[in-house]
Design a protein around this motif. Structure first.
Motif, short mmCIF file in Angstrom:
data_model
loop_
_atom_site.label_atom_id
_atom_site.label_comp_id
_atom_site.label_asym_id
_atom_site.label_seq_id
_atom_site.Cartn_x
_atom_site.Cartn_y
_atom_site.Cartn_z
N ASN A 2 0.83 -1.21 0.00
CA ASN A 2 0.00 0.00 0.00
C ASN A 2 0.86 1.26 0.00
O ASN A 2 0.51 2.24 -0.64
CB ASN A 2 -0.96 0.00 1.19
N SER A 59 -15.55 -2.93 -12.68
CA SER A 59 -16.57 -3.94 -12.42
C SER A 59 -17.95 -3.36 -12.70
O SER A 59 -18.25 -2.22 -12.35
CB SER A 59 -16.49 -4.39 -10.97
N MET A 64 -19.43 -2.57 -6.27
CA MET A 64 -18.04 -2.19 -6.56
C MET A 64 -17.94 -0.80 -7.19
O MET A 64 -16.88 -0.42 -7.69
CB MET A 64 -17.40 -3.23 -7.50
N GLY A 66 -17.77 2.23 -5.99
CA GLY A 66 -16.76 3.11 -5.40
C GLY A 66 -15.35 2.74 -5.83
O GLY A 66 -14.55 3.61 -6.19
N VAL A 67 -15.06 1.46 -5.81
CA VAL A 67 -13.73 0.98 -6.21
C VAL A 67 -13.50 1.24 -7.70
O VAL A 67 -12.42 1.66 -8.11
CB VAL A 67 -13.58 -0.52 -5.86
N THR A 68 -14.53 0.99 -8.50
CA THR A 68 -14.43 1.22 -9.94
C THR A 68 -14.20 2.70 -10.24
O THR A 68 -13.34 3.05 -11.06
CB THR A 68 -15.69 0.71 -10.67
N ASN A 70 -12.83 4.91 -8.30
CA ASN A 70 -11.48 5.24 -7.87
C ASN A 70 -10.45 4.76 -8.90
O ASN A 70 -9.50 5.48 -9.23
CB ASN A 70 -11.21 4.62 -6.50
N ALA A 71 -10.63 3.55 -9.42
CA ALA A 71 -9.72 3.02 -10.43
C ALA A 71 -9.75 3.89 -11.69
O ALA A 71 -8.70 4.17 -12.29
CB ALA A 71 -10.08 1.58 -10.77
#
Length: 82
Positions: A2, A59, A64, A66-68, A70-71
């Motif tokens: 990280n 995704s 997902m 939020g993660v998508t 961010n990516a």
């Protein structure tokens, strides 16, 4: 890992903003990638013929989102750094 990814993000942000020297010395990962990440005009090896590619994994799943997002932001940051 990280810490290395955070250092990579800071380097990309710095390159995209072009307002300061990227902090490549903050992690081993960024030290190794320094020549590949720097734009050609700032590279020590001006005659290099390399390029960098970022693959962003997204995704369709709602959980997902939020993660998508961010990516995709990281991908956008990388794109503007080129």
């Amino acid at each position: 890992i990280n810490k290395s990814l955070l250092a990579l993000k800071e380097c990309l942000r710095s390159i995209a903003g072009a307002n300061q020297r990227p902090p490549f010395r903050n992690s081993l990962l960024t030290r190794l990638l320094e020549e590949a990440l720097l734009p050609r005009q700032h590279s020590a090896r001006r005659n290099r013929a390399s390029s960098s590619t970022m693959i962003v994994n997204v995704s369709p799943a709602a959980r997902m989102a939020g993660v998508t997002a961010n990516a995709l932001r990281y991908g956008q940051m990388f794109s503007s750094a080129r």
